[in-house]
Design an enzyme around this catalytic site. Structure first.
Site, PDB file in Angstrom:
ATOM      1  N   TRP A  75     -26.482 -20.051  10.683  1.00  0.00           N
ATOM      2  CA  TRP A  75     -25.888 -18.956  10.356  1.00  0.00           C
ATOM      3  C   TRP A  75     -24.792 -19.287   9.479  1.00  0.00           C
ATOM      4  CZ3 TRP A  75     -22.385 -18.118  15.572  1.00  0.00           C
ATOM      5  CH2 TRP A  75     -21.778 -19.408  15.753  1.00  0.00           C
ATOM      6  N   ASN A  76     -24.096 -18.033   9.084  1.00  0.00           N
ATOM      7  CA  ASN A  76     -23.299 -17.996   7.715  1.00  0.00           C
ATOM      8  C   ASN A  76     -22.035 -16.834   7.875  1.00  0.00           C
ATOM      9  OD1 ASN A  76     -25.432 -18.870   5.788  1.00  0.00           O
ATOM     10  ND2 ASN A  76     -26.382 -17.211   6.576  1.00  0.00           N
TER      11      ASN A  76
ATOM     12  N   HIS B 134     -17.333  -0.981   0.994  1.00  0.00           N
ATOM     13  CA  HIS B 134     -18.132   0.032   0.307  1.00  0.00           C
ATOM     14  C   HIS B 134     -18.774  -0.769  -0.964  1.00  0.00           C
ATOM     15  CE1 HIS B 134     -16.130   3.281   2.019  1.00  0.00           C
ATOM     16  NE2 HIS B 134     -15.073   2.568   2.374  1.00  0.00           N
TER      17      HIS B 134
ATOM     18  N   HIS C  90     -24.275   1.679   1.110  1.00  0.00           N
ATOM     19  CA  HIS C  90     -22.999   1.829   2.149  1.00  0.00           C
ATOM     20  C   HIS C  90     -22.738   3.235   2.650  1.00  0.00           C
ATOM     21  CE1 HIS C  90     -20.760   2.301  -1.633  1.00  0.00           C
ATOM     22  NE2 HIS C  90     -19.808   3.083  -0.729  1.00  0.00           N
TER      23      HIS C  90
ATOM     24  N   ASP D 163     -19.921   5.909   3.730  1.00  0.00           N
ATOM     25  CA  ASP D 163     -18.448   6.459   3.657  1.00  0.00           C
ATOM     26  C   ASP D 163     -17.896   6.948   4.580  1.00  0.00           C
ATOM     27  OD1 ASP D 163     -18.430   5.158   0.810  1.00  0.00           O
ATOM     28  OD2 ASP D 163     -18.561   7.166  -0.173  1.00  0.00           O
TER      29      ASP D 163
ATOM     30  N   HIS E 189     -12.123   7.216   4.477  1.00  0.00           N
ATOM     31  CA  HIS E 189     -12.208   6.594   3.000  1.00  0.00           C
ATOM     32  C   HIS E 189     -11.479   7.415   1.901  1.00  0.00           C
ATOM     33  CE1 HIS E 189     -13.614   4.815  -0.276  1.00  0.00           C
ATOM     34  NE2 HIS E 189     -14.371   5.501  -0.647  1.00  0.00           N
TER      35      HIS E 189
ATOM     36  N   HIS F 194     -15.776  13.246  -3.090  1.00  0.00           N
ATOM     37  CA  HIS F 194     -15.186  12.498  -1.922  1.00  0.00           C
ATOM     38  C   HIS F 194     -14.020  13.326  -1.535  1.00  0.00           C
ATOM     39  CE1 HIS F 194     -16.905   8.928  -3.808  1.00  0.00           C
ATOM     40  NE2 HIS F 194     -16.555   8.247  -2.908  1.00  0.00           N
TER      41      HIS F 194
END
Length: 259
Positions: free
Chosen positions: A62-63, A70, A74, A76, A80, A209
């Site tokens: 695992w990491n 974003h 992705h 929004d 945002h 936006h």
């Protein structure tokens, strides 16, 4: 209802409904949207191993990952943007799950964008699409198919010139129509952001936006494989991570498409 869901599973297993992945791979080479130097930048994606079948963990791998919300393909959320900061259910963990699933209306502007990288979708383009395919239904995802996802090199994808980036997007009048007169879930694009590359110079700046999030709508960016979707008839599932207070999240966007 159970019979409908059973039929869906049967159609998927028989290959009569396909699952199309609309998401880009996410890694260190994933392009990051650029901002003027006076603003805080989004960090690149990074990943460090916690353990990988070694003395730190003999049977597991695992990491840890670090990235901005974003980044890559992705989602929004409405919080945002400043216009959506006071709306209810505006962060990732508060969005009702049913608002993440809806029919897709795919508007193909590939030829227009090939001629003009700064192409903006206008209400007349929407009217022409609706004349052919019918009115965009409420609670739809409107996806702008531009062919931009074919640009694999980060420099080509961001397409930054001497006066800033040049990528297609929405004219403010188109965003207003979609958000207020069609009551869509949100918009999705193949570019790094839901506004055009030159939108910082628009009046108002970044109108998609401002309008979409102010109306409680969502955004999806860096999509791919939109050429595999029909203009109508697909269903899109876009579920962000349930980040408490999150303004967005990397997302695996899936489309159910009749074969």
């Amino acid at each position: 209802m159970a019979s409908v869901l059973t039929q869906l599973v049967q159609e998927l297993r028989a290959g009569r409904i396909m699952v199309v992945d609309l998401s880009q791979p996410l890694g260190p080479e994933t392009p990051v949207i650029g901002l003027p130097p006076m603003f805080a930048p989004s960090p690149p994606f990074s990943m460090e191993v916690i353990s990988r079948y070694d003395e730190r963990g003999p049977a597991w791998y695992w990491n840890t990952i670090s990235l901005g919300e974003h980044k890559g393909t992705h989602f929004d959320a409405t919080v945002h943007w400043i216009t959506g900061k006071d709306l209810p259910d505006n962060t990732c963990e508060t969005i009702p799950a049913h608002r993440l699933v809806g029919p897709a209306a795919v508007i193909d502007v590939t030829d227009d964008v090939a001629r003009n990288h700064d192409f903006l979708l206008l209400p007349e383009h929407i009217a022409a699409w609706e004349e052919r395919h019918g009115r965009i239904p409420a609670a739809s995802w409107v996806l702008l198919r531009s062919g931009w996802s074919r640009r694999h090199a980060p420099a080509d994808f961001l397409n930054v010139g001497h006066n800033g980036p040049h990528t297609p997007g929405f004219h403010k009048t188109a965003s207003e129509l979609l958000a207020r007169e069609r009551d869509i879930l949100g918009v999705g694009v193949e570019t790094v952001g839901t506004d055009a590359g030159q939108a910082g110079t628009f009046d108002p700046p970044f109108p998609n936006h401002a309008i979409m999030h102010g109306a409680g709508k969502f955004g999806l960016t860096s999509l791919c494989n939109l050429d595999r979707l029909p203009a109508t008839g697909a269903v899109v599932i876009a579920a962000p991570l349930k980040i408490v207070g999150g303004s967005g999240s990397p997302v695996r966007v899936l489309a159910l498409v009749p074969a």
